[in-house]
Design a protein around this motif. Structure first.
Motif, PDB file in Angstrom:
ATOM      1  N   PHE A 164       0.840  -1.197   0.000  1.00 54.63           N
ATOM      2  CA  PHE A 164       0.000   0.000   0.000  1.00 54.63           C
ATOM      3  C   PHE A 164       0.875   1.247   0.000  1.00 54.63           C
ATOM      4  CE2 PHE A 164      -2.320   3.242   2.559  1.00 54.63           C
ATOM      5  CZ  PHE A 164      -3.318   3.522   1.651  1.00 54.63           C
ATOM      6  N   LYS A 165       1.874   1.236   0.842  1.00 47.56           N
ATOM      7  CA  LYS A 165       2.761   2.395   0.925  1.00 47.56           C
ATOM      8  C   LYS A 165       3.478   2.620  -0.413  1.00 47.56           C
ATOM      9  CE  LYS A 165       6.914   3.970   3.197  1.00 47.56           C
ATOM     10  NZ  LYS A 165       8.029   3.576   4.031  1.00 47.56           N
ATOM     11  N   GLU A 166       3.988   1.563  -0.970  1.00 46.09           N
ATOM     12  CA  GLU A 166       4.690   1.700  -2.249  1.00 46.09           C
ATOM     13  C   GLU A 166       3.732   2.191  -3.337  1.00 46.09           C
ATOM     14  OE1 GLU A 166       7.858   1.467  -2.564  1.00 46.09           O
ATOM     15  OE2 GLU A 166       8.169   0.768  -0.512  1.00 46.09           O
ATOM     16  N   ALA A 167       2.520   1.655  -3.302  1.00 46.87           N
ATOM     17  CA  ALA A 167       1.557   2.017  -4.339  1.00 46.87           C
ATOM     18  C   ALA A 167       1.155   3.492  -4.233  1.00 46.87           C
ATOM     19  CB  ALA A 167       0.318   1.123  -4.250  1.00 46.87           C
ATOM     20  N   VAL A 168       0.932   3.972  -3.013  1.00 43.45           N
ATOM     21  CA  VAL A 168       0.584   5.390  -2.839  1.00 43.45           C
ATOM     22  C   VAL A 168       1.734   6.257  -3.355  1.00 43.45           C
ATOM     23  CG1 VAL A 168       0.161   7.220  -1.145  1.00 43.45           C
ATOM     24  CG2 VAL A 168      -0.999   5.017  -0.913  1.00 43.45           C
ATOM     25  N   SER A 169       2.930   5.844  -3.004  1.00 46.73           N
ATOM     26  CA  SER A 169       4.107   6.576  -3.433  1.00 46.73           C
ATOM     27  C   SER A 169       4.218   6.583  -4.962  1.00 46.73           C
ATOM     28  CB  SER A 169       5.329   5.911  -2.807  1.00 46.73           C
ATOM     29  OG  SER A 169       6.442   6.696  -3.014  1.00 46.73           O
ATOM     30  N   TRP A 170       3.940   5.413  -5.543  1.00 47.62           N
ATOM     31  CA  TRP A 170       3.960   5.312  -7.012  1.00 47.62           C
ATOM     32  C   TRP A 170       2.946   6.284  -7.615  1.00 47.62           C
ATOM     33  CZ3 TRP A 170       0.210   3.740 -10.617  1.00 47.62           C
ATOM     34  CH2 TRP A 170       0.680   3.489 -11.908  1.00 47.62           C
ATOM     35  N   TRP A 171       1.750   6.292  -7.061  1.00 48.39           N
ATOM     36  CA  TRP A 171       0.692   7.143  -7.618  1.00 48.39           C
ATOM     37  C   TRP A 171       1.069   8.628  -7.530  1.00 48.39           C
ATOM     38  CZ3 TRP A 171      -2.610   2.651  -7.385  1.00 48.39           C
ATOM     39  CH2 TRP A 171      -3.506   2.574  -8.464  1.00 48.39           C
ATOM     40  N   VAL A 223       0.274   6.366   5.947  1.00 53.39           N
ATOM     41  CA  VAL A 223       1.260   6.240   4.877  1.00 53.39           C
ATOM     42  C   VAL A 223       1.841   7.607   4.506  1.00 53.39           C
ATOM     43  CG1 VAL A 223      -0.212   6.375   2.820  1.00 53.39           C
ATOM     44  CG2 VAL A 223       1.772   4.925   2.801  1.00 53.39           C
ATOM     45  N   VAL A 224       1.020   8.648   4.517  1.00 52.42           N
ATOM     46  CA  VAL A 224       1.537   9.976   4.196  1.00 52.42           C
ATOM     47  C   VAL A 224       2.534  10.420   5.262  1.00 52.42           C
ATOM     48  CG1 VAL A 224       0.929  12.416   3.893  1.00 52.42           C
ATOM     49  CG2 VAL A 224      -0.452  10.642   2.812  1.00 52.42           C
ATOM     50  N   HIS A 225       2.240  10.061   6.513  1.00 54.17           N
ATOM     51  CA  HIS A 225       3.173  10.357   7.592  1.00 54.17           C
ATOM     52  C   HIS A 225       4.490   9.605   7.380  1.00 54.17           C
ATOM     53  CE1 HIS A 225       4.576  11.415  11.544  1.00 54.17           C
ATOM     54  NE2 HIS A 225       4.790  10.138  11.813  1.00 54.17           N
ATOM     55  N   GLU A 226       4.375   8.332   7.058  1.00 54.12           N
ATOM     56  CA  GLU A 226       5.565   7.504   6.816  1.00 54.12           C
ATOM     57  C   GLU A 226       6.408   8.062   5.678  1.00 54.12           C
ATOM     58  OE1 GLU A 226       6.849   4.723   8.327  1.00 54.12           O
ATOM     59  OE2 GLU A 226       5.443   5.340   9.895  1.00 54.12           O
ATOM     60  N   LEU A 227       5.718   8.510   4.624  1.00 61.67           N
ATOM     61  CA  LEU A 227       6.442   9.038   3.467  1.00 61.67           C
ATOM     62  C   LEU A 227       7.017  10.426   3.749  1.00 61.67           C
ATOM     63  CD1 LEU A 227       3.965   8.052   0.589  1.00 61.67           C
ATOM     64  CD2 LEU A 227       6.190   7.037   1.023  1.00 61.67           C
ATOM     65  N   GLY A 228       6.523  11.063   4.817  1.00 63.60           N
ATOM     66  CA  GLY A 228       7.022  12.386   5.167  1.00 63.60           C
ATOM     67  C   GLY A 228       6.658  13.470   4.172  1.00 63.60           C
ATOM     68  N   LEU A 229       5.480  13.391   3.583  1.00 59.16           N
ATOM     69  CA  LEU A 229       5.080  14.427   2.629  1.00 59.16           C
ATOM     70  C   LEU A 229       5.003  15.785   3.330  1.00 59.16           C
ATOM     71  CD1 LEU A 229       2.271  12.772   0.463  1.00 59.16           C
ATOM     72  CD2 LEU A 229       4.741  12.595   0.250  1.00 59.16           C
ATOM     73  N   PRO A 230       5.305  16.856   2.599  1.00 54.96           N
ATOM     74  CA  PRO A 230       5.289  18.177   3.234  1.00 54.96           C
ATOM     75  C   PRO A 230       3.900  18.603   3.715  1.00 54.96           C
ATOM     76  CG  PRO A 230       5.626  18.329   0.860  1.00 54.96           C
ATOM     77  CD  PRO A 230       5.760  16.895   1.220  1.00 54.96           C
TER      78      PRO A 230
END
Lengths: 555, 128, 456
Positions: A164-171, A223-230
């Motif tokens: 899920f995390k990878e997929a969100v990041s991909w998108w 997942v957004v927290h994990e990815l550290g999005l601004p």
């Protein structure tokens, strides 16, 4: 050409750098703010004027497929508001949903230099990016709709967290987006697949809902927290617009725990009362929660009387509202990803609900204690046009004016609120926070919303006037990335070299192998043609760095 | 052998293929000059597939080759022609303030000119 | 058809996967092209339909001048200068076409006409222009084609012949594909065709309704009335050519499906009633949402006519028929649409982009555009009656074969093109960008007051 500007004698407002109305010099070179410039720099004498960073709109609908459908839908509105050609600028159509050229110029004439498009389905992202390039002056970014994405929902439901995390990041990468947008998560399936039903509760797990909204919200916040999005997930809560929905809003904010969350146009989600009956204000309950929780940011979605246009991925809500007057209505389902509804609308002061919505928005502004976490917006054009911003500023800064305005709208609504008792008046510094410094911080845009060294030279200079609506309606100077665009209220050049702001978190390329079979089966375009190439940024993209943060106060 | 018909111009796959090959080429010209007429009308007008006819209205006139269709394909009294220069000759520029000329359903006169040069082709069998 | 002979193996071969065919509005993006890079031809277009194959395989680089003025070969820049001058000098310049080129090129057009105070119109005005007008009046419940594939259990085609105009529409999107909630493909769907002719499309129908020519509106309105509880009238057959019980059964099926869709064609927009017909259909689809989820969509024609609609809309606020003579966009079909400006003899200069009005327009319009009262500029990839009649004629490379860029499928989904091989001809984008710049320079020099142009 001289690329240096020296602004002197101006009353500078730069809350980020703790400058709250002080006369000091601002120097610009090569599009950035610098310590000093040479003596040949162009000098702007800002005596008697307020110097602020360019405005940042954190939530509006100005580019993309639904915006364009609304434009096409309302010729009668364009006709009343032509936008004339000048020597330096193109012509366009105005109204509640202006054409792209007019949108860019009109934002600039309010002193705004950045505006974020709040909802684009991934399949249509090319369209949004193309329109951004035709929207002059303002920098843009957009939030990609993932909350009703069927593939991602199935990963959540099956507990496949890593994928899920990878997929969100991909998108996020392939669509060149800024952050994740969730709109009425879980509602698409009842709407499209079950004869126009809607999801009713954040924990709804009835047969027609494949997955409870809370599960989706939690997974995305995580997942957004994990990815550290601004910028955290930008959420349009369930039950938006319905009486009694403040519960859902508070539950949504609670779901975030201590992780960051941005609640969009929160006014529309601050109603108490019994579902199906007339709403009451729940501004107190909502602001109490926000005041106590530093991880939450929001924009208000102030309703202003007059024309509006609903355009939202919340299709069932739009259809419900259409039921009142049976106006022309557009629905647009996007395969596997999103729904969309569009409806021309009119807010009338004499109508109880509309007047109440207006009052609730103002109450939220006035009751919130931390201006950094509450952003001025009308959810343009859903609550009214962005052209209303100066009037909203006046309402916030002037108690007497507000009292007077209250006399002219539905009295039953006014009597049911505490708006009349709220004597707070915003200061210019606070206005500067809720219109530029704050939203830049909420978005994690380090180069915007302030005038410190190294910041983008996006600057607005207003005449200091007593009438704050007048003041904010027509800046004397607007500078974008160091280029003087408006001088003495007139456009002196046309700026087209603008930026698309986006994120690009790392992801594992192998995730494509997981996603592709789903595409081959259920999408109508080839997997190979889905990812958007860099040409759509027209060489002007800017990737904002990713870094985990617990609140906007962490650096 | 004269009569009146209502003309419905439209797209056809052959016309689409023809225009890819080139609008100045024979294939496109051939496709766009073929007028399809119902079985019943062919009979009553005494026409056979391959016959040259003149079709005309108050706007203009053009010569085309007629082709019979089997029963039910097109209602009696109607004719079909793929879009192209010949159909354009019969369109009126009046759009009734819509921008769109009335491009389907115009009344035309049809008149026999001469027999087709090719060997007479018969109508397709009724139940094929 | 294939240009590669069987004996000569292709030495320099290139495979292009996921190429998009831009011939019709289906914009199928799953074509695999085999290209002979030496001969500059496409030898195979796997998965393309008959129209798609014709589109790809017939494309050859012709030995022709890039630019001509009055038939004589000239340098491209000279042709652009002349075209710009013609547009600036004209009292009533019009721009028409745009449906067969990429959005990036289309984007140059409206600003250019803004600068010279002209009129911009696309092929939409003689295609689904009336549907665009109907949309402004009643809106439209719609969807992307993947939703039809995944969900639709009731599919209707009204006044269109996709079997010949959009050959892969059935197989890729609407009739046979197996989708998420339609695992059995066609078996999960009821397919209804409404047309005046029994076309090839009728062959796929579960129900074929042969409506009386010119009586579509009557049938649509009966169904709308039925949505509001009215009975189908007894003289139904007399009104629209279809038996009462057939219409009743049809309405029942529409009301009780799970996800219904109607695609409609020019059988509605081009015949008597025009925008009233498409408006009635969109309104019917809207009405049906009281019972179930129901959507409708015009089946648009040319490769990127949908893109032209979108681009002109976002730049001006209106989809077609837009005039800039007063310094801002004004929309008025019938006044600023091309058939009208030509038929009335108003246009004294016309720039036609990737379109062929000389072959397709009504006779009075053709008479004017080819007369010496109207200076004609043509930008096209092929020789057409229009390019041959033009004062300035510029030949460009072909989108989707020689150049990349964006096209919008009939359901507004944007797709990036994958070119197969280079062309010695310049792209539409290059030519139009230069022309726009030139016109902008001239307009700044002309120094006119901006809000009062020549048109009265």
């Amino acid at each position: 050409m001289n690329n240096e500007i020296h602004i002197k004698n101006g009353l500078v407002f730069d809350p980020t750098n703790k400058i709250e109305g002080k006369i000091c010099d601002i120097y610009i070179c090569d599009g950035k703010i610098v310590d000093k410039v040479s003596s040949s720099a162009k000098v702007i004498d800002a005596k008697g004027m307020a110097v602020m960073p360019g405005g940042v709109d954190i939530h509006c609908h100005i580019t993309g497929p639904k915006v364009n459908l609304a434009r096409k839908l309302m010729p009668e509105d364009h006709r009343l508001d032509p936008h004339f050609k000048t020597k330096n600028t193109q012509s366009g159509s105005g109204g509640i949903v202006p054409s792209t050229f007019a949108t860019g110029y009109r934002y600039a004439t309010l002193g705004y230099t950045t505006a974020m498009e709040a909802a684009v389905p991934p399949l249509m992202a090319r369209h949004a990016l193309e329109e951004m390039y035709d929207t002059p002056i303002i920098d843009n970014g957009y939030y990609v709709l993932l909350g009703n994405n069927l593939f991602l929902q199935s990963l959540i439901a099956e507990g496949r967290k890593e994928e899920f995390k990878e997929a969100v990041s991909w998108w996020l990468n392939v669509t060149k987006a800024y952050t994740v947008k969730l709109v009425n998560p879980g509602a698409d399936e009842p709407w499209k697949g079950h004869k126009n039903l809607n999801v009713k509760h954040i924990d709804d797990n009835s047969k027609v809902v494949d997955i409870a909204p809370r599960t989706v919200i939690d997974a995305f916040i995580n997942v957004v927290h994990e990815l550290g999005l601004p910028h955290p997930p930008h959420i349009h809560c369930n039950n938006l617009g319905h009486t009694g929905n403040y519960d859902t809003t508070i539950e949504t904010m609670k779901t975030a725990g201590d992780r960051r969350l941005h609640v969009a146009h929160i006014q529309f989600n601050s109603y108490s009362g019994e579902m199906g009956k007339s709403p009451q204000s729940a501004s107190k309950e909502i602001t109490d929660y926000i005041n106590d929780h530093e991880n939450i940011t929001c924009d208000v979605g102030q309703v202003m009387f007059g024309k509006a246009a609903f355009m939202t991925a919340d299709a069932p809500l739009t259809y419900l509202l259409r039921g009142y007057k049976k106006q022309k209505w557009v629905n647009a389902d996007t395969e596997c990803e999103s729904g969309c509804g569009i409806l021309p609308f009119d807010y009338q002061g004499m109508i109880y609900t509309h007047a109440l919505q207006w009052a609730i928005g103002l109450e939220i502004f006035l009751l919130s204690k931390d201006p950094w976490r509450i952003v001025l917006s009308t959810d343009h054009p859903n609550g009214g046009s962005f052209a209303n911003y100066p009037l909203i500023i006046k309402l916030l800064m002037d108690y007497e004016f507000r009292k007077e305005a209250m006399k002219h709208v539905n009295q039953k609504a006014m009597n049911s609120t505490i708006l009349g008792d709220l004597k707070r008046e915003y200061t210019l510094n606070e206005i500067c926070i809720i219109t530029r410094a704050g939203p830049a911080k909420c978005l994690g845009l380090k180069d915007k919303g302030h005038l410190g060294k190294g910041a983008d030279a996006d600057i607005t200079i207003y005449d200091m006037l007593d009438d704050k609506e007048e003041m904010f309606n027509a800046p004397r100077y607007v500078i974008k990335a160091g280029q003087l665009l408006i001088e003495n209220h007139e456009f002196v050049s046309d700026y087209t070299d603008k930026k698309v702001l986006r994120v690009a978190p790392d992801y594992d390329k192998d995730i494509e192998k997981v996603i592709k079979p789903f595409f081959d089966d259920f999408y109508s375009i080839s997997f190979g043609n889905y990812a958007i190439n860099d040409e759509y940024l027209h060489g002007t993209g800017q990737v904002i760095e990713t870094k985990k943060k617990k609140s906007i106060y962490e650096n | 052998m004269k009569g009146k018909l209502i003309l419905i111009p439209g797209r056809s796959a052959k016309q689409g293929v023809g225009l890819n090959k080139g609008k100045l080429k024979d294939e496109y010209k051939k496709v766009t000059t073929t007028l399809e007429v119902s079985f019943e009308d062919m009979k009553s007008l005494g026409l056979e597939t391959g016959d040259h006819v003149k079709i005309s209205n108050e706007i203009g006139e053009t010569n085309v080759i007629v082709k019979g269709l089997r029963e039910g394909k097109i209602p009696e009294g109607y004719a079909f022609i793929p879009y192209g220069p010949p159909s354009s000759c019969l369109f009126d520029g009046e759009t009734c303030a819509s921008g769109m000329p009335e491009s389907k359903g115009m009344k035309i006169d049809i008149e026999f000119i001469k027999k087709g040069e090719k060997k007479k082709t018969t109508l397709p069998p009724l139940n094929s | 058809m294939s240009a590669a002979s069987k004996d000569n193996k292709i030495v320099n071969e290139k495979i292009v996967e996921n190429a998009t065919c831009t011939f019709c509005g289906c914009c199928c993006d799953d074509i695999t092209l085999t290209v002979d890079m030496d001969k500059k031809v496409i030898t195979k277009a796997q998965d393309a339909c008959i129209l798609g194959k014709a589109w790809f395989l017939n494309h050859v680089i012709e030995d022709k001048p890039i630019a001509r003025i009055d038939g004589k070969e000239v340098a491209l820049d000279d042709a652009i200068d002349e075209a710009a001058k013609v547009l600036m000098d004209a009292k009533f310049p019009i721009l028409y076409g745009m449906s067969d080129t990429i959005c990036e090129a289309q984007r140059q057009c409206a600003p250019m006409m803004d600068d010279c105070g002209g009129t911009i119109d696309t092929t939409t005005s003689v295609c689904h222009g009336p549907s665009g007008m109907a949309f402004q009046g009643v809106g439209e419940p719609s969807m992307t084609l993947g939703e039809v594939k995944n969900r639709a259990d009731f599919v209707m085609y009204w006044g269109g012949n996709p079997a010949e105009a959009h050959p892969r529409h059935f197989a890729r999107y609407a009739v046979t594909p197996k989708g998420m909630f339609t695992p059995n493909g066609k078996d999960d769907r009821t397919v209804v065709i409404v047309d005046v002719r029994q076309t090839k499309t009728a062959g796929v129908a579960d129900i074929f309704l042969q409506v009386k020519p010119g009586k579509d509106f009557e049938l649509l309105w009966m169904l709308r009335a039925a949505c509001k509880g009215a009975a189908i009238p007894d003289n139904c057959k007399e009104l629209c050519g279809i038996e009462k019980d057939v219409v009743e059964d049809l309405f029942d099926k529409m009301k009780n499906c799970k996800y219904g869709v109607i695609f409609f064609g020019m059988g509605l927009t081009m015949s008597r009633g025009r925008h009233f017909n498409s408006g009635a259909l969109m309104a019917l689809a809207t009405d049906l949402n009281e019972f179930t989820h129901f959507v409708a969509k015009p089946a648009r024609g040319h490769g990127n006519v949908t893109g032209a609609d979108n681009v002109v809309s976002w730049q001006t606020g209106y989809p077609f028929g837009v005039n800039f003579s007063r310094g801002h966009p004004r929309f008025n079909p019938g006044e600023f649409t091309t058939v009208d400006t030509l038929t009335r003899g108003e246009a004294d200069a016309a720039i036609v982009i990737a379109s062929d009005p000389v072959a397709n327009f009504p006779k009075p319009a053709i008479d004017h555009i080819t007369s010496d009262k109207c200076k004609l500029i043509s930008i096209d990839t092929k020789q057409t009656p229009t390019s041959e009649a033009a004062h300035v004629s510029i030949q460009t490379s072909t989108y989707g074969i020689n150049t990349g860029g964006t096209v919008y499928r009939m359901d507004d989904v944007p797709i990036s093109l994958r070119p197969a091989f280079d062309s010695p001809f310049p792209s539409d984008l290059e030519v139009l960008t230069k022309l726009r710049k030139k016109v902008n320079e001239l307009s700044k020099k002309a120094n006119r007051p901006y809000a009062t142009k020549k048109y009265i």
